[in-house]
Write a protein that holds these residues in place. Structure first.
Motif, mmCIF file in Angstrom:
data_model
loop_
_atom_site.group_PDB
_atom_site.id
_atom_site.type_symbol
_atom_site.label_atom_id
_atom_site.label_comp_id
_atom_site.label_asym_id
_atom_site.label_seq_id
_atom_site.Cartn_x
_atom_site.Cartn_y
_atom_site.Cartn_z
ATOM 1 N N ILE A 105 0.122 -13.563 1.467
ATOM 2 C CA ILE A 105 1.177 -12.567 1.310
ATOM 3 C C ILE A 105 0.699 -11.186 1.701
ATOM 4 O O ILE A 105 1.471 -10.360 2.205
ATOM 5 C CB ILE A 105 1.699 -12.560 -0.157
ATOM 6 N N LEU A 106 -0.591 -10.896 1.532
ATOM 7 C CA LEU A 106 -1.095 -9.557 1.850
ATOM 8 C C LEU A 106 -1.029 -9.288 3.352
ATOM 9 O O LEU A 106 -0.718 -8.178 3.780
ATOM 10 C CB LEU A 106 -2.525 -9.393 1.330
ATOM 11 N N GLY A 107 -1.317 -10.302 4.162
ATOM 12 C CA GLY A 107 -1.138 -10.150 5.600
ATOM 13 C C GLY A 107 0.320 -9.960 5.949
ATOM 14 O O GLY A 107 0.676 -9.182 6.849
ATOM 15 N N MET A 108 1.181 -10.667 5.219
ATOM 16 C CA MET A 108 2.622 -10.561 5.443
ATOM 17 C C MET A 108 3.114 -9.141 5.123
ATOM 18 O O MET A 108 3.997 -8.609 5.816
ATOM 19 C CB MET A 108 3.335 -11.578 4.556
ATOM 20 N N LEU A 109 2.555 -8.527 4.098
ATOM 21 C CA LEU A 109 2.962 -7.176 3.717
ATOM 22 C C LEU A 109 2.636 -6.170 4.813
ATOM 23 O O LEU A 109 3.429 -5.265 5.107
ATOM 24 C CB LEU A 109 2.268 -6.753 2.415
ATOM 25 N N ILE A 110 1.459 -6.316 5.421
ATOM 26 C CA ILE A 110 1.062 -5.391 6.486
ATOM 27 C C ILE A 110 1.980 -5.547 7.696
ATOM 28 O O ILE A 110 2.435 -4.556 8.282
ATOM 29 C CB ILE A 110 -0.412 -5.626 6.872
ATOM 30 N N ILE A 111 2.275 -6.785 8.066
ATOM 31 C CA ILE A 111 3.182 -7.025 9.193
ATOM 32 C C ILE A 111 4.574 -6.492 8.870
ATOM 33 O O ILE A 111 5.234 -5.862 9.718
ATOM 34 C CB ILE A 111 3.241 -8.526 9.524
ATOM 35 N N TYR A 112 5.024 -6.715 7.629
ATOM 36 C CA TYR A 112 6.339 -6.224 7.222
ATOM 37 C C TYR A 112 6.393 -4.699 7.270
ATOM 38 O O TYR A 112 7.385 -4.111 7.716
ATOM 39 C CB TYR A 112 6.672 -6.716 5.819
ATOM 40 N N ASP A 113 5.315 -4.052 6.851
ATOM 41 C CA ASP A 113 5.283 -2.594 6.853
ATOM 42 C C ASP A 113 5.368 -2.057 8.282
ATOM 43 O O ASP A 113 6.107 -1.103 8.558
ATOM 44 C CB ASP A 113 3.991 -2.099 6.185
ATOM 45 N N ILE A 114 4.631 -2.673 9.198
ATOM 46 C CA ILE A 114 4.683 -2.261 10.605
ATOM 47 C C ILE A 114 6.084 -2.508 11.163
ATOM 48 O O ILE A 114 6.633 -1.687 11.907
ATOM 49 C CB ILE A 114 3.626 -3.031 11.424
ATOM 50 N N TYR A 115 6.669 -3.624 10.772
ATOM 51 C CA TYR A 115 8.023 -3.977 11.216
ATOM 52 C C TYR A 115 9.027 -2.918 10.778
ATOM 53 O O TYR A 115 9.923 -2.527 11.546
ATOM 54 C CB TYR A 115 8.385 -5.349 10.648
ATOM 55 N N ARG A 116 8.894 -2.440 9.545
ATOM 56 C CA ARG A 116 9.836 -1.445 9.029
ATOM 57 C C ARG A 116 9.585 -0.057 9.616
ATOM 58 O O ARG A 116 10.517 0.732 9.774
ATOM 59 C CB ARG A 116 9.738 -1.374 7.498
ATOM 60 N N GLU A 117 8.323 0.238 9.934
ATOM 61 C CA GLU A 117 7.976 1.567 10.434
ATOM 62 C C GLU A 117 8.287 1.737 11.915
ATOM 63 O O GLU A 117 8.562 2.844 12.372
ATOM 64 C CB GLU A 117 6.484 1.842 10.196
ATOM 65 N N LYS A 118 8.227 0.646 12.673
ATOM 66 C CA LYS A 118 8.372 0.759 14.126
ATOM 67 C C LYS A 118 9.819 1.019 14.514
ATOM 68 O O LYS A 118 10.712 0.231 14.236
ATOM 69 C CB LYS A 118 7.881 -0.534 14.802
ATOM 70 N N ARG A 119 10.033 2.144 15.176
ATOM 71 C CA ARG A 119 11.347 2.511 15.696
ATOM 72 C C ARG A 119 11.192 2.900 17.159
ATOM 73 O O ARG A 119 10.088 3.083 17.657
ATOM 74 C CB ARG A 119 11.938 3.671 14.894
ATOM 75 N N ARG A 120 12.319 3.046 17.826
ATOM 76 C CA ARG A 120 12.256 3.416 19.246
ATOM 77 C C ARG A 120 11.567 4.759 19.441
ATOM 78 O O ARG A 120 10.901 5.001 20.441
ATOM 79 C CB ARG A 120 13.668 3.458 19.844
ATOM 80 N N SER A 121 11.764 5.658 18.490
ATOM 81 C CA SER A 121 11.181 6.993 18.594
ATOM 82 C C SER A 121 9.725 7.037 18.141
ATOM 83 O O SER A 121 9.085 8.075 18.203
ATOM 84 C CB SER A 121 12.010 7.977 17.760
ATOM 85 N N THR A 122 9.222 5.893 17.666
ATOM 86 C CA THR A 122 7.846 5.834 17.158
ATOM 87 C C THR A 122 7.000 4.982 18.091
ATOM 88 O O THR A 122 7.265 3.796 18.280
ATOM 89 C CB THR A 122 7.817 5.214 15.740
ATOM 90 N N SER A 123 5.975 5.583 18.673
ATOM 91 C CA SER A 123 5.076 4.819 19.539
ATOM 92 C C SER A 123 4.124 4.002 18.685
ATOM 93 O O SER A 123 3.972 4.239 17.480
ATOM 94 C CB SER A 123 4.283 5.767 20.447
#
Length: 405
Positions: A202-220
């Motif tokens: 689950i801890l690996g899943m949390l990191i991937i989820y966090d990146i998923y939520r943070e990544k936007r078109r305006s964010t490189s």
């Protein structure tokens, strides 16, 4: 369809699928983990649960299987307590069915969490509902629900999803409450691991989820590597290392001793045999999700012969599996990179792969060939991907009809 109707439908579906198990008995591994396990009975001191393995053997001994699941054993003791100190199989099975129903209901919220920030946002509730319903009726769940030892998988899966939901609370929190939610999801992770070891994924899943939520078109991609993000990820990884350190300390940093019957490929001297056999097993696991016609409670004792020669016709299927997997991965990641934003399919794939990783023989050797109970969480990611794919086909079909019209 309103939310209450959706939840009732999923609950009824879970009960209808497994109500026939309520009158079952203790079978196969249940006899060792429950009937013959003194830790399940109330006359055994409670502290023994935390000293022995899942089968009631001192976990420090060489003969121990090193499966440390004290909270699962504690749930068995609660069944004994409410049965007046008796092993009432009906109550054990009823608890499994209820916990499975809870798991299926939680998946709705988790899927909605994955879908809200995606191009599928207009169909969030429908896709989440149909994915959860498909997950509920998936036949591959028969072993963990019908087999009482499968409660370890159900409990850890429930806590796995609760950790995800708590992590979202942590991400949205401000002020002093941030620390509360951080402590809560770390403690919940520890509890999940005490139900079944594989929940540490689950801890690996949390990191991937966090990146998923943070990544936007305006964010490189480089903008994601901020000091605070890296500190957050390192803190999560450090907490995971601490949990695993104490987990291994309990077993004196010694692994279990398996036999050839447990995992024949692991005892092969040939790298080619191990490579192709393990990959063939991955293919079998995927086929169990896609077309579950070969359900079996025990895949040991030569059920899956080793691939000992490149002339074995199964090698062709393995190579085809590699090609299709590589193409699918390339297509998915290319589309996400080109769009400069991640979509929900990334979370579906992650949910398929990360919980399965401890059972893959990649991180460490396991004591089984194929175990359908290990597909409980991966099947959730699979169901999400299937429904997303069907919705995409439905959208294309309607677009084509409009063009023709």
């Amino acid at each position: 369809m309103d939310n209450s109707t959706k939840y009732i439908t999923i609950s009824v579906a879970a009960f209808v699928c497994y109500c026939n198990t309520l009158w079952g008995t203790f079978v196969f591994d249940d006899s060792e983990a429950i009937v013959k396990n003194k830790d399940v009975m109330l006359h055994t001191p409670l502290r023994d649960i935390f000293r022995n393995d899942f089968w009631g053997t001192d976990i420090t001994l060489n003969i121990s299987h090193k499966s440390y699941r004290p909270l699962t054993i504690l749930s068995y003791r609660l069944n004994v307590l409410y049965s007046n100190n008796k092993l009432d199989a009906f109550q054990f099975h009823a608890t499994n069915v209820i916990l499975y129903g809870v798991l299926c209901l939680i998946t709705v919220t988790v899927f909605e969490l994955f879908l809200k920030k995606s191009k599928y946002a207009t169909n969030v509730h429908d896709i989440a509902y149909y994915s959860a319903l498909l997950f509920t009726v998936h036949p591959v769940h028969t072993e963990p629900v019908a087999g009482l030892v499968g409660r370890a998988d159900i409990l850890s899966s429930v806590l796995f999803f609760l950790v995800l939901l708590m992590y979202q609370k942590y991400r949205n929190a401000t002020g002093e409450i941030v620390l509360f939610w951080f402590v809560m999801f770390i403690l919940m992770t520890g509890c999940a691991v005490l139900c079944k070891e594989t929940a540490i994924s689950i801890l690996g899943m949390l990191i991937i989820y966090d990146i998923y939520r943070e990544k936007r078109r305006s964010t490189s991609w480089w903008d994601l590597l901020t000091f605070w993000n890296l500190l957050k990820y390192m803190t999560i990884i450090s907490c995971g290392l601490v949990i695993m350190y104490y987990r291994f300390k309990v077993m004196n940093f010694e692994g279990p001793i398996f036999t050839t019957n447990d995992n024949p490929a692991a005892f092969s001297d040939s790298f080619i045999t191990r490579l192709f056999t393990y990959n063939y097993l991955y293919l079998l696991n995927f086929l169990l999700l896609l077309w579950p016609q070969w359900l079996c409670f025990d895949w040991s004792m030569g059920c899956v012969p080793l691939i000992e020669s490149l002339c074995d016709k199964r090698v062709i299927f393995v190579i085809c599996f590699w090609i299709v997997t590589a193409y699918a991965a390339y297509t998915l990641f290319k589309k996400n990179l080109d769009n400069a934003v991640l979509d929900a399919r990334i979370m579906g794939v992650s949910l398929m792969l990360l919980p399965f990783l401890p059972a893959s023989n990649i991180v460490f050797t396991v004591g089984f060939v194929v175990a359908e109970r290990t597909l409980l969480l991966p099947s959730a990611g699979f169901c999400l991907l299937v429904v997303i794919g069907l919705k995409k086909l439905e959208r294309k079909y309607h677009d084509n009809r409009k063009v023709l019209a």
